[in-house]
Design a protein around this motif. Structure first.
Motif, PDB file in Angstrom:
ATOM      1  N   ARG A 105       0.867  -1.271  -0.091  1.00 45.61           N
ATOM      2  CA  ARG A 105      -0.086   0.214  -0.002  1.00 45.61           C
ATOM      3  C   ARG A 105       0.782   1.197  -0.251  1.00 45.61           C
ATOM      4  NH1 ARG A 105      -4.313  -0.989   4.749  1.00 45.61           N
ATOM      5  NH2 ARG A 105      -5.133   0.910   3.973  1.00 45.61           N
ATOM      6  N   GLY A 106       2.226   1.076   0.050  1.00 43.97           N
ATOM      7  CA  GLY A 106       3.014   2.216  -0.321  1.00 43.97           C
ATOM      8  C   GLY A 106       2.946   2.882   1.253  1.00 43.97           C
ATOM      9  N   VAL A 107       2.756   2.447   2.373  1.00 40.91           N
ATOM     10  CA  VAL A 107       2.882   2.857   3.649  1.00 40.91           C
ATOM     11  C   VAL A 107       4.462   2.850   4.212  1.00 40.91           C
ATOM     12  CG1 VAL A 107       1.972   3.106   5.984  1.00 40.91           C
ATOM     13  CG2 VAL A 107       0.483   3.008   3.987  1.00 40.91           C
ATOM     14  N   PHE A 108       4.915   1.460   4.196  1.00 40.51           N
ATOM     15  CA  PHE A 108       6.129   0.933   4.462  1.00 40.51           C
ATOM     16  C   PHE A 108       7.007   0.883   3.371  1.00 40.51           C
ATOM     17  CE2 PHE A 108       3.685  -1.741   7.927  1.00 40.51           C
ATOM     18  CZ  PHE A 108       3.427  -0.485   8.485  1.00 40.51           C
ATOM     19  N   HIS A 109       8.377   0.846   3.332  1.00 40.93           N
ATOM     20  CA  HIS A 109       9.379   1.049   2.348  1.00 40.93           C
ATOM     21  C   HIS A 109      10.505   0.215   2.193  1.00 40.93           C
ATOM     22  CE1 HIS A 109       7.004   4.574   0.843  1.00 40.93           C
ATOM     23  NE2 HIS A 109       6.954   4.905   1.925  1.00 40.93           N
ATOM     24  N   THR A 110      10.393  -0.929   3.287  1.00 39.32           N
ATOM     25  CA  THR A 110      11.611  -1.825   3.396  1.00 39.32           C
ATOM     26  C   THR A 110      11.516  -2.711   1.950  1.00 39.32           C
ATOM     27  OG1 THR A 110      12.359  -3.883   4.502  1.00 39.32           O
ATOM     28  CG2 THR A 110      10.064  -3.517   4.712  1.00 39.32           C
ATOM     29  N   ALA A 111      12.550  -2.881   1.289  1.00 37.29           N
ATOM     30  CA  ALA A 111      12.997  -3.747   0.204  1.00 37.29           C
ATOM     31  C   ALA A 111      12.878  -5.196   0.521  1.00 37.29           C
ATOM     32  CB  ALA A 111      14.239  -3.420  -0.230  1.00 37.29           C
ATOM     33  N   HIS A 112      12.801  -5.483   1.974  1.00 34.85           N
ATOM     34  CA  HIS A 112      12.991  -6.921   2.479  1.00 34.85           C
ATOM     35  C   HIS A 112      11.805  -7.166   3.334  1.00 34.85           C
ATOM     36  CE1 HIS A 112      16.751  -7.219   0.025  1.00 34.85           C
ATOM     37  NE2 HIS A 112      16.944  -6.237   0.976  1.00 34.85           N
ATOM     38  N   PRO A 113      10.617  -7.107   3.165  1.00 33.83           N
ATOM     39  CA  PRO A 113       9.464  -7.224   3.940  1.00 33.83           C
ATOM     40  C   PRO A 113       9.710  -8.442   5.037  1.00 33.83           C
ATOM     41  CG  PRO A 113       8.506  -7.469   1.942  1.00 33.83           C
ATOM     42  CD  PRO A 113       9.975  -6.899   1.622  1.00 33.83           C
ATOM     43  N   ARG A 114       9.973  -9.809   4.329  1.00 36.55           N
ATOM     44  CA  ARG A 114       9.932 -10.792   5.165  1.00 36.55           C
ATOM     45  C   ARG A 114      11.114 -10.870   6.127  1.00 36.55           C
ATOM     46  NH1 ARG A 114      12.044 -15.981   5.362  1.00 36.55           N
ATOM     47  NH2 ARG A 114      10.216 -17.785   5.950  1.00 36.55           N
ATOM     48  N   GLU A 115      12.203 -10.679   5.790  1.00 39.08           N
ATOM     49  CA  GLU A 115      13.347 -10.624   6.632  1.00 39.08           C
ATOM     50  C   GLU A 115      13.231  -9.471   7.637  1.00 39.08           C
ATOM     51  OE1 GLU A 115      13.609 -10.652   3.637  1.00 39.08           O
ATOM     52  OE2 GLU A 115      14.415 -12.585   3.220  1.00 39.08           O
ATOM     53  N   THR A 116      12.404  -8.405   7.451  1.00 36.77           N
ATOM     54  CA  THR A 116      12.141  -7.223   8.362  1.00 36.77           C
ATOM     55  C   THR A 116      11.320  -7.782   9.263  1.00 36.77           C
ATOM     56  OG1 THR A 116      12.305  -5.548   6.579  1.00 36.77           O
ATOM     57  CG2 THR A 116      11.585  -4.937   8.503  1.00 36.77           C
ATOM     58  N   ALA A 117      10.323  -8.426   8.857  1.00 35.90           N
ATOM     59  CA  ALA A 117       9.367  -9.107   9.936  1.00 35.90           C
ATOM     60  C   ALA A 117       9.925  -9.952  10.965  1.00 35.90           C
ATOM     61  CB  ALA A 117       8.242 -10.172   9.197  1.00 35.90           C
ATOM     62  N   LEU A 118      10.848 -10.835  10.490  1.00 34.11           N
ATOM     63  CA  LEU A 118      11.549 -11.673  11.255  1.00 34.11           C
ATOM     64  C   LEU A 118      12.541 -10.751  12.438  1.00 34.11           C
ATOM     65  CD1 LEU A 118      12.596 -14.353  12.076  1.00 34.11           C
ATOM     66  CD2 LEU A 118      14.483 -14.365  10.393  1.00 34.11           C
ATOM     67  N   PHE A 119      13.338  -9.648  11.665  1.00 33.84           N
ATOM     68  CA  PHE A 119      13.950  -8.800  12.551  1.00 33.84           C
ATOM     69  C   PHE A 119      13.032  -8.378  13.635  1.00 33.84           C
ATOM     70  CE2 PHE A 119      15.039  -4.348  13.295  1.00 33.84           C
ATOM     71  CZ  PHE A 119      16.432  -4.754  13.948  1.00 33.84           C
ATOM     72  N   VAL A 120      11.998  -7.748  13.301  1.00 38.63           N
ATOM     73  CA  VAL A 120      11.228  -6.982  14.371  1.00 38.63           C
ATOM     74  C   VAL A 120      10.543  -8.120  15.528  1.00 38.63           C
ATOM     75  CG1 VAL A 120       8.840  -5.839  14.540  1.00 38.63           C
ATOM     76  CG2 VAL A 120      10.451  -5.120  12.647  1.00 38.63           C
ATOM     77  N   ILE A 121      10.075  -9.279  14.897  1.00 40.69           N
ATOM     78  CA  ILE A 121       9.661 -10.053  15.910  1.00 40.69           C
ATOM     79  C   ILE A 121      10.757 -10.594  16.974  1.00 40.69           C
ATOM     80  CG2 ILE A 121       9.616 -12.222  14.699  1.00 40.69           C
ATOM     81  CD1 ILE A 121       6.860 -12.860  15.681  1.00 40.69           C
ATOM     82  N   SER A 122      11.693 -10.847  16.301  1.00 42.26           N
ATOM     83  CA  SER A 122      12.987 -11.393  17.273  1.00 42.26           C
ATOM     84  C   SER A 122      13.484 -10.180  18.103  1.00 42.26           C
ATOM     85  CB  SER A 122      14.358 -11.693  16.301  1.00 42.26           C
ATOM     86  OG  SER A 122      13.899 -12.705  15.485  1.00 42.26           O
ATOM     87  N   ALA A 123      13.620  -9.088  17.692  1.00 41.56           N
ATOM     88  CA  ALA A 123      13.752  -7.796  18.598  1.00 41.56           C
ATOM     89  C   ALA A 123      12.819  -8.003  19.783  1.00 41.56           C
ATOM     90  CB  ALA A 123      13.794  -6.635  18.064  1.00 41.56           C
ATOM     91  N   CYS A 124      11.355  -8.007  19.543  1.00 38.81           N
ATOM     92  CA  CYS A 124      10.322  -7.941  20.474  1.00 38.81           C
ATOM     93  C   CYS A 124      10.719  -9.199  21.375  1.00 38.81           C
ATOM     94  CB  CYS A 124       8.935  -8.063  19.872  1.00 38.81           C
ATOM     95  SG  CYS A 124       8.649  -6.541  18.832  1.00 38.81           S
ATOM     96  N   THR A 125      10.841 -10.336  20.804  1.00 35.61           N
ATOM     97  CA  THR A 125      10.999 -11.590  21.694  1.00 35.61           C
ATOM     98  C   THR A 125      12.284 -11.305  22.786  1.00 35.61           C
ATOM     99  OG1 THR A 125      10.018 -12.897  20.142  1.00 35.61           O
ATOM    100  CG2 THR A 125      11.647 -14.042  21.792  1.00 35.61           C
ATOM    101  N   ALA A 126      13.189 -10.695  22.572  1.00 35.21           N
ATOM    102  CA  ALA A 126      14.375 -10.408  23.172  1.00 35.21           C
ATOM    103  C   ALA A 126      14.472  -9.633  24.419  1.00 35.21           C
ATOM    104  CB  ALA A 126      15.546  -9.981  22.253  1.00 35.21           C
ATOM    105  N   VAL A 127      13.048  -8.755  24.361  1.00 33.50           N
ATOM    106  CA  VAL A 127      13.113  -7.999  25.624  1.00 33.50           C
ATOM    107  C   VAL A 127      12.961  -8.825  26.653  1.00 33.50           C
ATOM    108  CG1 VAL A 127      11.209  -6.631  26.664  1.00 33.50           C
ATOM    109  CG2 VAL A 127      11.801  -6.196  24.200  1.00 33.50           C
ATOM    110  N   ALA A 128      12.430  -9.820  26.633  1.00 35.43           N
ATOM    111  CA  ALA A 128      12.276 -10.848  28.013  1.00 35.43           C
ATOM    112  C   ALA A 128      13.677 -11.010  28.575  1.00 35.43           C
ATOM    113  CB  ALA A 128      11.601 -12.162  27.753  1.00 35.43           C
ATOM    114  N   THR A 129      14.761 -11.016  27.770  1.00 37.50           N
ATOM    115  CA  THR A 129      16.346 -11.227  28.327  1.00 37.50           C
ATOM    116  C   THR A 129      16.753 -10.144  29.119  1.00 37.50           C
ATOM    117  OG1 THR A 129      17.411 -10.522  26.375  1.00 37.50           O
ATOM    118  CG2 THR A 129      16.592 -12.606  26.099  1.00 37.50           C
TER     119      THR A 129
END
Length: 211
Positions: A157-181
């Protein structure tokens, strides 16, 4: 959980359900505490039962085995996370920014409110037998795909501009998970502020250009 004066250890685990028998609830809470401290393999059935203040045989009566208890804790954690993320998406509407904020809020919130359960989910998945591990991995994939769909939709929809959406999703969810550490309730930042900052970081990661 009986027999402890530590307020943190007496709080029921987030893996406890209201319908659980009190003894079963004590065993779940004790298992989370002892496994988080000693690791799954370093924790004995006697450790868990002693911490819960119940007979050793009670664990086998309720859960069949130490492995069955770990599997229950991990499954309940993932079920709660997936259900809450789905609910957040339903309430967030169609705006990709609000949808991403919503799911990051749920994911970070889970890992600030239930750090010990999150620690077990991350460190002890390897301790499950293959069939039980496969169930948890499938549920993790469901959670990951929700992040992937939200980010891919935002790109389309032209709102996000990452060239690698799948990898960005993995990055975001991994960062959120790491908060517990690293998150501590008595730390410099309250949970709400941590969540807000991670929502902003996630939007930066997907290439959202603020007006």
């Amino acid at each position: 959980m009986r027999g402890s004066t530590d307020p943190l250890s007496t709080a029921p685990s987030s893996a406890v359900y209201p319908t659980d028998d009190p003894a079963a609830a004590d065993l779940i809470t004790a298992a989370v505490q002892t496994m988080a401290a000693k690791g799954y393999h370093g924790t004995s059935v006697r450790d868990i039962a002693g911490s819960a203040g119940v007979a050793v045989g009670s664990l086998y009566n309720y859960f069949g085995s130490k492995h069955g208890l770990l599997a229950l804790i991990l499954n309940r954690g993932m079920d709660n996370l997936v259900e809450n993320t789905e609910d957040a998406l339903l309430q967030a509407g169609t705006d990709p920014v609000e949808r991403l904020r919503a799911i990051v809020g749920v994911h970070v919130g889970r890992h600030t409110r239930s750090p010990l359960e999150s620690l077990l989910g991350n460190s002890e998945l390897r301790s499950l037998e293959p069939d039980a591990r496969a169930v948890i991995v499938t549920k993790r994939d469901v959670q990951q795909r929700m992040f992937e769909r939200v980010i891919a939709d935002g790109v389309a929809r032209g709102v996000f501009h990452t060239a690698h959406p799948r990898e960005t999703a993995l990055f975001v969810i991994s960062a959120c998970t790491a908060v517990a550490t690293w998150f501590r309730p008595d730390g410099a930042l309250p949970a709400a502020e941590v969540t807000a900052r991670y929502q902003d970081v996630a939007l930066d990661a997907v290439g959202y250009r603020r007006p």
